[in-house]
Design an enzyme around this catalytic site. Sequence first.
Site, PDB file in Angstrom:
ATOM      1  N   LYS A  41       1.655 -62.933 -37.094  1.00 51.41           N
ATOM      2  CA  LYS A  41       0.618 -63.699 -37.291  1.00 51.41           C
ATOM      3  C   LYS A  41       0.978 -65.199 -37.749  1.00 51.41           C
ATOM      4  O   LYS A  41       0.136 -65.858 -37.665  1.00 51.41           O
ATOM      5  CB  LYS A  41      -0.213 -62.782 -38.417  1.00 51.41           C
ATOM      6  N   GLY A  42       2.239 -65.534 -38.049  1.00 56.71           N
ATOM      7  CA  GLY A  42       2.545 -66.633 -38.934  1.00 56.71           C
ATOM      8  C   GLY A  42       2.227 -67.701 -38.286  1.00 56.71           C
ATOM      9  O   GLY A  42       2.055 -68.788 -39.005  1.00 56.71           O
ATOM     10  N   GLU A  97       6.087 -71.068 -32.915  1.00 55.81           N
ATOM     11  CA  GLU A  97       6.556 -70.289 -33.965  1.00 55.81           C
ATOM     12  C   GLU A  97       6.274 -70.952 -35.396  1.00 55.81           C
ATOM     13  O   GLU A  97       6.232 -72.360 -35.459  1.00 55.81           O
ATOM     14  CB  GLU A  97       8.021 -69.984 -33.831  1.00 55.81           C
ATOM     15  N   ASP A  98       6.125 -70.019 -36.226  1.00 55.35           N
ATOM     16  CA  ASP A  98       6.150 -70.576 -37.702  1.00 55.35           C
ATOM     17  C   ASP A  98       7.535 -70.933 -38.245  1.00 55.35           C
ATOM     18  O   ASP A  98       7.753 -71.938 -38.962  1.00 55.35           O
ATOM     19  CB  ASP A  98       5.212 -70.094 -38.642  1.00 55.35           C
ATOM     20  N   ASP A 101      14.189 -67.579 -38.185  1.00 54.54           N
ATOM     21  CA  ASP A 101      15.114 -67.056 -39.318  1.00 54.54           C
ATOM     22  C   ASP A 101      16.464 -66.521 -38.836  1.00 54.54           C
ATOM     23  O   ASP A 101      17.237 -67.457 -38.377  1.00 54.54           O
ATOM     24  CB  ASP A 101      14.235 -66.157 -40.122  1.00 54.54           C
ATOM     25  N   LYS A 129      15.359 -71.894 -40.554  1.00 54.50           N
ATOM     26  CA  LYS A 129      16.449 -71.697 -41.403  1.00 54.50           C
ATOM     27  C   LYS A 129      17.777 -71.385 -40.785  1.00 54.50           C
ATOM     28  O   LYS A 129      18.050 -70.193 -40.717  1.00 54.50           O
ATOM     29  CB  LYS A 129      15.835 -70.172 -42.244  1.00 54.50           C
ATOM     30  N   PHE A 150      12.822 -67.666 -49.914  1.00 51.11           N
ATOM     31  CA  PHE A 150      11.671 -66.962 -49.119  1.00 51.11           C
ATOM     32  C   PHE A 150      10.422 -67.813 -49.219  1.00 51.11           C
ATOM     33  O   PHE A 150       9.973 -68.321 -50.143  1.00 51.11           O
ATOM     34  CB  PHE A 150      11.442 -65.580 -49.788  1.00 51.11           C
TER      35      PHE A 150
HETATM   36  C1  PRP Z   1       8.216 -63.703 -39.327  1.00 51.14           C
HETATM   37  C2  PRP Z   1       7.932 -65.166 -38.577  1.00 51.14           C
HETATM   38  C3  PRP Z   1       8.819 -65.081 -37.309  1.00 51.14           C
HETATM   39  C4  PRP Z   1       9.789 -64.130 -37.596  1.00 51.14           C
HETATM   40  C5  PRP Z   1      11.160 -64.992 -37.750  1.00 51.14           C
HETATM   41  O1  PRP Z   1       7.331 -62.912 -38.682  1.00 51.14           O
HETATM   42  O2  PRP Z   1       6.497 -65.197 -38.278  1.00 51.14           O
HETATM   43  O3  PRP Z   1       8.015 -64.501 -36.118  1.00 51.14           O
HETATM   44  O4  PRP Z   1       9.387 -63.453 -38.698  1.00 51.14           O
HETATM   45  O5  PRP Z   1      12.210 -64.067 -38.234  1.00 51.14           O
HETATM   46  P1  PRP Z   1      13.617 -63.887 -37.317  1.00 51.14           P
HETATM   47  O6  PRP Z   1      14.109 -65.192 -36.924  1.00 51.14           O
HETATM   48  O7  PRP Z   1      14.538 -63.177 -38.504  1.00 51.14           O
HETATM   49  O8  PRP Z   1      13.161 -62.574 -36.411  1.00 51.14           O
HETATM   50  P2  PRP Z   1       6.851 -61.408 -39.172  1.00 51.14           P
HETATM   51  O9  PRP Z   1       7.910 -60.253 -38.368  1.00 51.14           O
HETATM   52  O10 PRP Z   1       7.221 -61.749 -40.905  1.00 51.14           O
HETATM   53  O11 PRP Z   1       5.311 -61.382 -38.908  1.00 51.14           O
HETATM   54  P3  PRP Z   1       4.220 -62.169 -39.283  1.00 51.14           P
HETATM   55  O12 PRP Z   1       4.440 -63.512 -38.492  1.00 51.14           O
HETATM   56  O13 PRP Z   1       2.964 -61.415 -38.743  1.00 51.14           O
HETATM   57  O14 PRP Z   1       4.119 -62.368 -40.821  1.00 51.14           O
END
Ligand code: PRP
Length: 173
Positions: A41-42, A97-98, A101, A129, A150
């Site tokens: 969703k981010g 992407e938001d 990580d 990040k 975070f």
């Molecule tokens: C978050 C964010 C990225 C992902 C990044 O999504 O939106 O898609 O994690 O992390 P990574 O590089 O370690 O894979 P999340 O799974 O928290 O879902 P959300 O967007 O619905 O909050």
Amino acid sequence: MTYQLKILITSDEIRNAVARLAGEIRKDYEGKQPLLIGILKGSFVFMADLIRRLDLPLEVYFVALSSYGAAKETSGKVRVVQGLRALIRGRDVLVIEDIVDTGTSISFLLDYLRKKKPASLRLCSLTDKPSRRRVPVSIDYLGFTLPDKFIVGYGLDWNEKFRYLPNLCFLEG
Ligand code: PRP
């Protein structure tokens, strides 16, 4: 849990970054009809602001991946929650992407899309990040590099909370 929310990047700084990224993308995709894929969703807040500055005949799709659940750390396994109905073959695909990580989520999706033979495939991420990276990812359009904290707000959550905040904040406590 007791915590404090501290502003890391203000809404004004975000607005300027979105304008800069939109300028770069508009220039690179001039004369094209890109297909933008947001990762739910981010990315939904960033996507909404970005497309209104692009002035291109683009199409918008979303895909839901999930790896974090209610945890602060990625499980390392990406699940496709909602598949892509868009036709990728031969299209100029730009993934939105938001945050990148560990890189697990985005590298999974980029591999999946690459197999569908798009004409081009690029990545735009509001934040990165790099200190947390486990899988190498190259980001074509990047807003901000973040410290290893975070981060919530502007679409990013902690346990589904704080997505509505206009600034990018970090949780301390
Ligand atoms: C978050 C964010 C990225 C992902 C990044 O999504 O939106 O898609 O994690 O992390 P990574 O590089 O370690 O894979 P999340 O799974 O928290 O879902 P959300 O967007 O619905 O909050």
